[in-house]
Design a protein around this motif. Sequence first.
Motif, PDB file in Angstrom:
ATOM      1  N   GLY A  44       0.821  -1.226   0.000  1.00 17.68           N
ATOM      2  CA  GLY A  44       0.000   0.000   0.000  1.00 17.68           C
ATOM      3  C   GLY A  44       0.848   1.266   0.000  1.00 17.68           C
ATOM      4  O   GLY A  44       2.030   1.232   0.351  1.00 17.68           O
ATOM      5  N   LYS A  45       0.237   2.363  -0.385  1.00 17.37           N
ATOM      6  CA  LYS A  45       0.961   3.648  -0.443  1.00 17.37           C
ATOM      7  C   LYS A  45       1.176   4.284   0.928  1.00 17.37           C
ATOM      8  O   LYS A  45       1.944   5.223   1.062  1.00 17.37           O
ATOM      9  N   GLU A  74      -3.664   2.727   9.352  1.00 12.83           N
ATOM     10  CA  GLU A  74      -3.320   1.826   8.238  1.00 12.83           C
ATOM     11  C   GLU A  74      -3.884   0.417   8.484  1.00 12.83           C
ATOM     12  O   GLU A  74      -4.317  -0.252   7.547  1.00 12.83           O
ATOM     13  N   HIS A  77      -7.441   0.566   7.562  1.00 15.69           N
ATOM     14  CA  HIS A  77      -7.537   0.567   6.093  1.00 15.69           C
ATOM     15  C   HIS A  77      -7.370  -0.871   5.563  1.00 15.69           C
ATOM     16  O   HIS A  77      -8.162  -1.331   4.737  1.00 15.69           O
ATOM     17  N   SER A  80     -10.384  -2.996   6.215  1.00 20.87           N
ATOM     18  CA  SER A  80     -11.525  -2.666   5.350  1.00 20.87           C
ATOM     19  C   SER A  80     -11.332  -3.259   3.948  1.00 20.87           C
ATOM     20  O   SER A  80     -12.286  -3.706   3.316  1.00 20.87           O
ATOM     21  N   LEU A  81     -10.098  -3.301   3.488  1.00 24.10           N
ATOM     22  CA  LEU A  81      -9.841  -3.870   2.157  1.00 24.10           C
ATOM     23  C   LEU A  81     -10.051  -5.383   2.169  1.00 24.10           C
ATOM     24  O   LEU A  81     -10.632  -5.943   1.244  1.00 24.10           O
ATOM     25  N   ASP A  84     -13.724  -5.945   2.291  1.00 24.23           N
ATOM     26  CA  ASP A  84     -14.330  -5.495   1.023  1.00 24.23           C
ATOM     27  C   ASP A  84     -14.148  -6.535  -0.092  1.00 24.23           C
ATOM     28  O   ASP A  84     -15.000  -6.681  -0.967  1.00 24.23           O
ATOM     29  N   MET A  89     -18.948  -9.578  -0.169  1.00 21.64           N
ATOM     30  CA  MET A  89     -18.935  -8.145  -0.536  1.00 21.64           C
ATOM     31  C   MET A  89     -18.552  -8.023  -2.007  1.00 21.64           C
ATOM     32  O   MET A  89     -19.307  -8.435  -2.857  1.00 21.64           O
ATOM     33  N   ARG A  95      -5.819  -7.871  -5.394  1.00 26.65           N
ATOM     34  CA  ARG A  95      -5.693  -6.553  -4.742  1.00 26.65           C
ATOM     35  C   ARG A  95      -4.216  -6.191  -4.816  1.00 26.65           C
ATOM     36  O   ARG A  95      -3.364  -6.991  -4.457  1.00 26.65           O
ATOM     37  N   LEU A 146     -16.865   5.033   7.313  1.00 23.48           N
ATOM     38  CA  LEU A 146     -16.450   3.913   6.454  1.00 23.48           C
ATOM     39  C   LEU A 146     -17.503   2.799   6.287  1.00 23.48           C
ATOM     40  O   LEU A 146     -17.883   2.447   5.167  1.00 23.48           O
ATOM     41  N   VAL A 147     -17.979   2.249   7.408  1.00 25.69           N
ATOM     42  CA  VAL A 147     -18.930   1.126   7.314  1.00 25.69           C
ATOM     43  C   VAL A 147     -20.258   1.588   6.707  1.00 25.69           C
ATOM     44  O   VAL A 147     -20.828   0.924   5.827  1.00 25.69           O
ATOM     45  N   GLN A 150     -19.827   1.970   3.036  1.00 21.67           N
ATOM     46  CA  GLN A 150     -19.750   0.661   2.372  1.00 21.67           C
ATOM     47  C   GLN A 150     -21.153   0.095   2.162  1.00 21.67           C
ATOM     48  O   GLN A 150     -21.460  -0.450   1.105  1.00 21.67           O
ATOM     49  N   LYS A 173     -17.297   6.509   2.498  1.00 18.29           N
ATOM     50  CA  LYS A 173     -16.479   5.308   2.267  1.00 18.29           C
ATOM     51  C   LYS A 173     -14.975   5.623   2.193  1.00 18.29           C
ATOM     52  O   LYS A 173     -14.144   4.837   2.624  1.00 18.29           O
ATOM     53  N   ASP A 214      -9.894   7.539  -8.164  1.00 12.95           N
ATOM     54  CA  ASP A 214      -9.956   6.067  -8.113  1.00 12.95           C
ATOM     55  C   ASP A 214     -11.006   5.557  -9.108  1.00 12.95           C
ATOM     56  O   ASP A 214     -10.784   4.569  -9.810  1.00 12.95           O
TER      57      ASP A 214
HETATM   58  C1  GRG Z   1     -15.576  -3.438   4.429  1.00 12.18           C
HETATM   59  C2  GRG Z   1     -15.967  -1.785   6.293  1.00 12.18           C
HETATM   60  C3  GRG Z   1     -15.580  -2.047   4.907  1.00 12.18           C
HETATM   61  C4  GRG Z   1     -15.259  -1.006   4.136  1.00 12.18           C
HETATM   62  C5  GRG Z   1     -14.772  -1.144   2.792  1.00 12.18           C
HETATM   63  C6  GRG Z   1     -12.151   0.303   1.617  1.00 12.18           C
HETATM   64  C7  GRG Z   1     -13.516   0.058   1.151  1.00 12.18           C
HETATM   65  C8  GRG Z   1     -14.614   0.193   2.152  1.00 12.18           C
HETATM   66  C9  GRG Z   1     -13.758  -0.387  -0.068  1.00 12.18           C
HETATM   67  C10 GRG Z   1     -12.659  -0.727  -1.024  1.00 12.18           C
HETATM   68  C11 GRG Z   1     -12.900  -0.205  -2.387  1.00 12.18           C
HETATM   69  C12 GRG Z   1     -12.657   1.248  -2.473  1.00 12.18           C
HETATM   70  C13 GRG Z   1     -12.734   1.854  -3.827  1.00 12.18           C
HETATM   71  C14 GRG Z   1     -12.422   1.948  -1.427  1.00 12.18           C
HETATM   72  C15 GRG Z   1     -12.227   3.370  -1.430  1.00 12.18           C
HETATM   73  C16 GRG Z   1     -10.983   3.694  -0.764  1.00 12.18           C
HETATM   74  C17 GRG Z   1      -9.823   3.440  -1.650  1.00 12.18           C
HETATM   75  C18 GRG Z   1      -9.644   4.279  -2.837  1.00 12.18           C
HETATM   76  C19 GRG Z   1      -9.007   2.478  -1.296  1.00 12.18           C
HETATM   77  C20 GRG Z   1      -7.715   2.278  -1.909  1.00 12.18           C
HETATM   78  O1  GRG Z   1      -6.874   3.132  -1.200  1.00 12.18           O
HETATM   79  P1  GRG Z   1      -5.362   3.348  -1.566  1.00 12.18           P
HETATM   80  O2  GRG Z   1      -5.263   3.735  -3.005  1.00 12.18           O
HETATM   81  O3  GRG Z   1      -4.819   1.868  -1.383  1.00 12.18           O
HETATM   82  O4  GRG Z   1      -4.763   4.255  -0.562  1.00 12.18           O
HETATM   83  P2  GRG Z   1      -3.344   1.353  -1.064  1.00 12.18           P
HETATM   84  O5  GRG Z   1      -3.247   0.077  -1.871  1.00 12.18           O
HETATM   85  O6  GRG Z   1      -2.345   2.373  -1.510  1.00 12.18           O
HETATM   86  O7  GRG Z   1      -3.304   1.114   0.396  1.00 12.18           O
END
Ligand code: GRG
Length: 286
Positions: A44-45, A74, A77, A80-81, A84, A89, A95, A146-147, A150, A173, A214
Amino acid sequence: MNIVEILKIKGREIDLWLDKLMPTPDQPPQKLHEAMRYSVFAGGKRLRPILAVLAYEWTGGIKEIIYPPACAIELIHAYSLIHDDLPGMDNDDLRRGKPTCHKVFGEAIALLAGDALHDLAFELLAMAGKTDIVVEVAKGIGTSGLVGGQVDDMLSENIKPTAELVDNIHIKKTAALIVTSVKIGAMMGEATIEEITSISEYALKMGLAFQIIDDILDITADEQHLGKPIGSDIEKGKATYPAIFGLNESKKKAGELIKEAKLALPDNRDNEIFYEIADFILKRAY
Ligand code: GRG
Protein backbone atom coordinates in the motif's frame (compact mmCIF):
# COMPACT_ATOMS: atom_id res chain seq x y z
CA MET A 1 13.50 15.89 -3.01
CA ASN A 2 10.28 15.49 -4.97
CA ILE A 3 6.99 14.43 -3.46
CA VAL A 4 7.24 10.85 -4.73
CA GLU A 5 10.58 10.41 -2.96
CA ILE A 6 9.28 12.07 0.21
CA LEU A 7 6.24 9.78 0.26
CA LYS A 8 8.48 6.74 -0.27
CA ILE A 9 10.70 7.65 2.67
CA LYS A 10 7.73 8.41 4.92
CA GLY A 11 6.08 5.18 3.79
CA ARG A 12 9.16 3.17 4.72
CA GLU A 13 9.12 4.71 8.18
CA ILE A 14 5.49 3.64 8.59
CA ASP A 15 6.44 0.13 7.42
CA LEU A 16 9.12 -0.15 10.10
CA TRP A 17 6.64 0.86 12.78
CA LEU A 18 3.97 -1.50 11.47
CA ASP A 19 6.47 -4.33 11.57
CA LYS A 20 7.34 -3.46 15.16
CA LEU A 21 3.74 -3.08 16.31
CA MET A 22 2.22 -6.16 14.69
CA PRO A 23 2.42 -9.71 16.05
CA THR A 24 5.13 -11.78 14.33
CA PRO A 25 4.13 -14.77 12.17
CA ASP A 26 5.90 -17.23 14.51
CA GLN A 27 3.56 -16.30 17.37
CA PRO A 28 0.37 -18.37 17.63
CA PRO A 29 -2.11 -18.30 16.03
CA GLN A 30 0.44 -18.28 13.21
CA LYS A 31 -2.05 -18.52 10.34
CA LEU A 32 -3.91 -15.46 11.59
CA HIS A 33 -0.75 -13.42 12.04
CA GLU A 34 0.49 -14.48 8.61
CA ALA A 35 -2.80 -13.37 7.03
CA MET A 36 -2.71 -10.01 8.86
CA ARG A 37 0.85 -9.37 7.70
CA TYR A 38 0.14 -10.62 4.18
CA SER A 39 -2.46 -7.89 3.70
CA VAL A 40 -0.71 -5.10 5.56
CA PHE A 41 2.58 -5.64 3.71
CA ALA A 42 1.07 -6.15 0.26
CA GLY A 43 2.35 -2.82 -1.02
CA GLY A 44 0.00 0.00 0.00
CA LYS A 45 0.96 3.65 -0.44
CA ARG A 46 0.52 4.38 3.31
CA LEU A 47 -1.20 7.63 2.41
CA ARG A 48 -3.42 7.75 5.50
CA PRO A 49 -0.75 7.19 8.20
CA ILE A 50 1.59 9.56 6.35
CA LEU A 51 -1.14 12.22 6.49
CA ALA A 52 -1.58 11.60 10.22
CA VAL A 53 2.15 12.04 10.85
CA LEU A 54 2.31 15.15 8.66
CA ALA A 55 -0.71 16.71 10.37
CA TYR A 56 1.01 16.12 13.71
CA GLU A 57 4.24 17.69 12.44
CA TRP A 58 2.22 20.57 10.93
CA THR A 59 1.10 21.46 14.46
CA GLY A 60 4.73 21.45 15.65
CA GLY A 61 4.78 17.88 17.00
CA ILE A 62 8.20 16.22 16.94
CA LYS A 63 7.83 13.06 19.01
CA GLU A 64 7.47 9.44 17.97
CA ILE A 65 4.17 9.11 19.88
CA ILE A 66 2.29 9.78 16.65
CA TYR A 67 3.43 6.55 14.98
CA PRO A 68 1.27 3.97 16.82
CA PRO A 69 -2.00 5.88 16.22
CA ALA A 70 -0.94 6.63 12.63
CA CYS A 71 -0.26 2.89 12.11
CA ALA A 72 -3.65 2.13 13.65
CA ILE A 73 -5.25 3.98 10.73
CA GLU A 74 -3.32 1.83 8.24
CA LEU A 75 -4.44 -1.34 10.06
CA ILE A 76 -8.04 -0.15 9.78
CA HIS A 77 -7.54 0.57 6.09
CA ALA A 78 -6.12 -2.97 5.64
CA TYR A 79 -9.03 -4.54 7.53
CA SER A 80 -11.52 -2.67 5.35
CA LEU A 81 -9.84 -3.87 2.16
CA ILE A 82 -9.77 -7.51 3.32
CA HIS A 83 -13.47 -7.44 4.18
CA ASP A 84 -14.33 -5.49 1.02
CA ASP A 85 -12.72 -8.21 -1.12
CA LEU A 86 -14.62 -11.10 0.52
CA PRO A 87 -17.12 -13.10 -1.56
CA GLY A 88 -20.01 -11.65 0.47
CA MET A 89 -18.94 -8.15 -0.54
CA ASP A 90 -17.03 -7.31 -3.72
CA ASN A 91 -15.73 -10.85 -4.28
CA ASP A 92 -12.37 -9.77 -5.70
CA ASP A 93 -9.52 -12.16 -6.48
CA LEU A 94 -6.79 -9.53 -6.81
CA ARG A 95 -5.69 -6.55 -4.74
CA ARG A 96 -2.51 -4.57 -5.44
CA GLY A 97 -1.64 -7.17 -8.08
CA LYS A 98 -1.67 -10.04 -5.58
CA PRO A 99 -4.28 -12.67 -4.67
CA THR A 100 -6.66 -11.29 -2.06
CA CYS A 101 -6.39 -12.44 1.56
CA HIS A 102 -9.30 -14.91 1.34
CA LYS A 103 -7.87 -16.42 -1.86
CA VAL A 104 -4.66 -17.27 0.01
CA PHE A 105 -5.91 -18.03 3.53
CA GLY A 106 -9.59 -18.90 3.05
CA GLU A 107 -12.66 -16.86 3.93
CA ALA A 108 -12.79 -17.56 7.65
CA ILE A 109 -9.17 -16.59 8.33
CA ALA A 110 -9.50 -13.51 6.10
CA LEU A 111 -12.58 -12.38 7.99
CA LEU A 112 -10.81 -12.89 11.32
CA ALA A 113 -7.60 -11.25 10.10
CA GLY A 114 -9.68 -8.16 9.29
CA ASP A 115 -11.30 -8.30 12.74
CA ALA A 116 -7.92 -8.71 14.46
CA LEU A 117 -6.41 -5.76 12.54
CA HIS A 118 -9.36 -3.64 13.66
CA ASP A 119 -8.86 -4.79 17.27
CA LEU A 120 -5.11 -4.14 17.22
CA ALA A 121 -5.81 -0.68 15.80
CA PHE A 122 -7.97 0.21 18.78
CA GLU A 123 -5.37 -1.18 21.18
CA LEU A 124 -2.78 1.15 19.63
CA LEU A 125 -5.14 4.11 19.67
CA ALA A 126 -6.09 3.56 23.31
CA MET A 127 -2.44 3.24 24.29
CA ALA A 128 -1.79 6.75 22.97
CA GLY A 129 -3.65 7.85 26.10
CA LYS A 130 -6.08 10.30 24.52
CA THR A 131 -9.73 9.28 24.64
CA ASP A 132 -10.72 11.89 22.08
CA ILE A 133 -8.71 10.26 19.27
CA VAL A 134 -10.25 6.86 20.03
CA VAL A 135 -13.71 8.41 19.77
CA GLU A 136 -12.74 10.23 16.58
CA VAL A 137 -11.58 7.06 14.86
CA ALA A 138 -14.61 5.05 16.03
CA LYS A 139 -16.88 7.73 14.54
CA GLY A 140 -14.89 7.99 11.32
CA ILE A 141 -15.12 4.27 10.59
CA GLY A 142 -18.60 3.58 11.97
CA THR A 143 -22.11 3.92 10.61
CA SER A 144 -21.67 7.54 9.55
CA GLY A 145 -18.23 6.87 8.04
CA LEU A 146 -16.45 3.91 6.45
CA VAL A 147 -18.93 1.13 7.31
CA GLY A 148 -21.97 3.30 6.57
CA GLY A 149 -20.44 4.28 3.22
CA GLN A 150 -19.75 0.66 2.37
CA VAL A 151 -23.39 -0.23 3.05
CA ASP A 152 -24.65 2.70 0.94
CA ASP A 153 -22.25 1.63 -1.81
CA MET A 154 -23.51 -1.96 -1.81
CA LEU A 155 -27.16 -0.93 -1.72
CA SER A 156 -26.71 1.46 -4.62
CA GLU A 157 -25.34 -1.14 -7.03
CA ASN A 158 -27.34 -1.30 -10.26
CA ILE A 159 -29.57 1.67 -9.48
CA LYS A 160 -29.28 4.91 -11.44
CA PRO A 161 -26.91 7.05 -9.33
CA THR A 162 -27.38 10.75 -8.65
CA ALA A 163 -24.55 13.18 -7.89
CA GLU A 164 -25.83 13.50 -4.34
CA LEU A 165 -25.82 9.75 -3.79
CA VAL A 166 -22.29 9.33 -5.17
CA ASP A 167 -20.96 12.23 -3.09
CA ASN A 168 -22.49 10.72 0.01
CA ILE A 169 -20.94 7.30 -0.67
CA HIS A 170 -17.52 8.69 -1.56
CA ILE A 171 -17.39 10.99 1.43
CA LYS A 172 -18.30 8.23 3.88
CA LYS A 173 -16.48 5.31 2.27
CA THR A 174 -13.23 7.08 1.41
CA ALA A 175 -12.93 10.68 2.55
CA ALA A 176 -14.02 9.99 6.15
CA LEU A 177 -10.93 7.87 6.92
CA ILE A 178 -8.67 10.45 5.28
CA VAL A 179 -10.28 13.19 7.39
CA THR A 180 -9.89 11.00 10.48
CA SER A 181 -6.18 10.55 9.69
CA VAL A 182 -5.35 14.27 9.64
CA LYS A 183 -7.70 14.97 12.51
CA ILE A 184 -6.04 12.54 14.91
CA GLY A 185 -2.60 13.79 13.81
CA ALA A 186 -3.62 17.36 14.57
CA MET A 187 -5.30 16.32 17.83
CA MET A 188 -2.17 14.46 18.95
CA GLY A 189 -0.29 17.71 18.31
CA GLU A 190 -2.75 19.70 20.48
CA ALA A 191 -3.97 21.75 17.52
CA THR A 192 -6.54 24.51 17.99
CA ILE A 193 -10.17 23.98 16.92
CA GLU A 194 -9.55 26.32 13.95
CA GLU A 195 -6.54 24.29 12.82
CA ILE A 196 -8.44 21.02 13.16
CA THR A 197 -11.35 22.48 11.18
CA SER A 198 -9.21 23.71 8.32
CA ILE A 199 -7.08 20.59 7.96
CA SER A 200 -10.24 18.45 8.11
CA GLU A 201 -11.76 20.55 5.33
CA TYR A 202 -8.58 20.04 3.29
CA ALA A 203 -8.79 16.27 3.84
CA LEU A 204 -12.50 16.11 3.01
CA LYS A 205 -12.06 17.81 -0.37
CA MET A 206 -8.85 15.96 -1.13
CA GLY A 207 -10.41 12.64 -0.01
CA LEU A 208 -13.39 13.16 -2.31
CA ALA A 209 -11.04 13.99 -5.19
CA PHE A 210 -9.00 10.87 -4.29
CA GLN A 211 -12.07 8.64 -4.71
CA ILE A 212 -13.15 10.39 -7.94
CA ILE A 213 -9.67 9.69 -9.29
CA ASP A 214 -9.96 6.07 -8.11
CA ASP A 215 -13.20 5.88 -10.14
CA ILE A 216 -11.42 7.37 -13.16
CA LEU A 217 -8.47 4.98 -12.87
CA ASP A 218 -10.85 2.03 -12.80
CA ILE A 219 -11.59 2.96 -16.41
CA THR A 220 -8.38 4.49 -17.73
CA ALA A 221 -5.52 2.65 -15.98
CA ASP A 222 -3.98 -0.57 -17.23
CA GLU A 223 -4.47 -3.73 -15.23
CA GLN A 224 -0.84 -4.04 -14.18
CA HIS A 225 -0.84 -0.51 -12.80
CA LEU A 226 -4.17 -0.86 -11.03
CA GLY A 227 -3.34 -4.26 -9.54
CA LYS A 228 -6.81 -5.60 -10.38
CA PRO A 229 -8.93 -5.97 -13.52
CA ILE A 230 -10.01 -2.66 -15.03
CA GLY A 231 -13.69 -1.80 -15.43
CA SER A 232 -14.76 -3.68 -12.31
CA ASP A 233 -16.90 -0.73 -11.12
CA ILE A 234 -18.88 -0.73 -14.35
CA GLU A 235 -19.22 -4.52 -14.23
CA LYS A 236 -20.61 -4.34 -10.69
CA GLY A 237 -22.91 -1.42 -11.54
CA LYS A 238 -21.19 0.80 -8.93
CA ALA A 239 -22.23 4.39 -8.30
CA THR A 240 -19.22 6.36 -9.58
CA TYR A 241 -18.43 9.86 -10.82
CA PRO A 242 -17.68 8.81 -14.42
CA ALA A 243 -21.02 6.93 -14.51
CA ILE A 244 -22.79 10.24 -13.92
CA PHE A 245 -20.51 12.91 -15.34
CA GLY A 246 -18.29 11.08 -17.84
CA LEU A 247 -14.49 11.02 -17.69
CA ASN A 248 -13.64 14.60 -18.66
CA GLU A 249 -16.14 16.24 -16.33
CA SER A 250 -15.02 13.91 -13.51
CA LYS A 251 -11.40 14.98 -14.02
CA LYS A 252 -12.51 18.62 -13.97
CA LYS A 253 -14.42 18.11 -10.73
CA ALA A 254 -11.42 16.39 -9.13
CA GLY A 255 -9.27 19.37 -10.16
CA GLU A 256 -11.73 21.83 -8.61
CA LEU A 257 -11.81 19.87 -5.36
CA ILE A 258 -8.02 19.81 -5.20
CA LYS A 259 -7.99 23.59 -5.57
CA GLU A 260 -10.61 23.98 -2.83
CA ALA A 261 -8.67 21.58 -0.59
CA LYS A 262 -5.55 23.71 -0.82
CA LEU A 263 -7.53 26.89 -0.14
CA ALA A 264 -8.93 25.38 3.07
CA LEU A 265 -5.51 25.50 4.75
CA PRO A 266 -4.63 28.61 6.78
CA ASP A 267 -2.21 31.21 5.35
CA ASN A 268 -0.11 31.43 8.49
CA ARG A 269 1.21 27.85 8.33
CA ASP A 270 3.71 25.95 6.22
CA ASN A 271 1.29 23.94 4.07
CA GLU A 272 3.70 23.05 1.27
CA ILE A 273 3.70 19.28 1.83
CA PHE A 274 -0.12 19.19 1.86
CA TYR A 275 -0.26 21.21 -1.38
CA GLU A 276 2.17 18.76 -2.96
CA ILE A 277 0.22 15.72 -1.80
CA ALA A 278 -3.00 17.21 -3.21
CA ASP A 279 -1.30 17.88 -6.58
CA PHE A 280 0.25 14.40 -6.56
CA ILE A 281 -3.17 12.82 -6.08
CA LEU A 282 -4.62 14.80 -8.96
CA LYS A 283 -1.72 13.87 -11.23
CA ARG A 284 -2.61 10.17 -10.85
CA ALA A 285 -5.70 10.87 -13.00
CA TYR A 286 -3.58 12.05 -15.95
C1 GRG B 1 -15.58 -3.44 4.43
C2 GRG B 1 -15.97 -1.79 6.29
C3 GRG B 1 -15.58 -2.05 4.91
C4 GRG B 1 -15.26 -1.01 4.14
C5 GRG B 1 -14.77 -1.14 2.79
C6 GRG B 1 -12.15 0.30 1.62
C7 GRG B 1 -13.52 0.06 1.15
C8 GRG B 1 -14.61 0.19 2.15
C9 GRG B 1 -13.76 -0.39 -0.07
C10 GRG B 1 -12.66 -0.73 -1.02
C11 GRG B 1 -12.90 -0.21 -2.39
C12 GRG B 1 -12.66 1.25 -2.47
C13 GRG B 1 -12.73 1.85 -3.83
C14 GRG B 1 -12.42 1.95 -1.43
C15 GRG B 1 -12.23 3.37 -1.43
C16 GRG B 1 -10.98 3.69 -0.76
C17 GRG B 1 -9.82 3.44 -1.65
C18 GRG B 1 -9.64 4.28 -2.84
C19 GRG B 1 -9.01 2.48 -1.30
C20 GRG B 1 -7.72 2.28 -1.91
O1 GRG B 1 -6.87 3.13 -1.20
P1 GRG B 1 -5.36 3.35 -1.57
O2 GRG B 1 -5.26 3.73 -3.00
O3 GRG B 1 -4.82 1.87 -1.38
O4 GRG B 1 -4.76 4.26 -0.56
P2 GRG B 1 -3.34 1.35 -1.06
O5 GRG B 1 -3.25 0.08 -1.87
O6 GRG B 1 -2.35 2.37 -1.51
O7 GRG B 1 -3.30 1.11 0.40
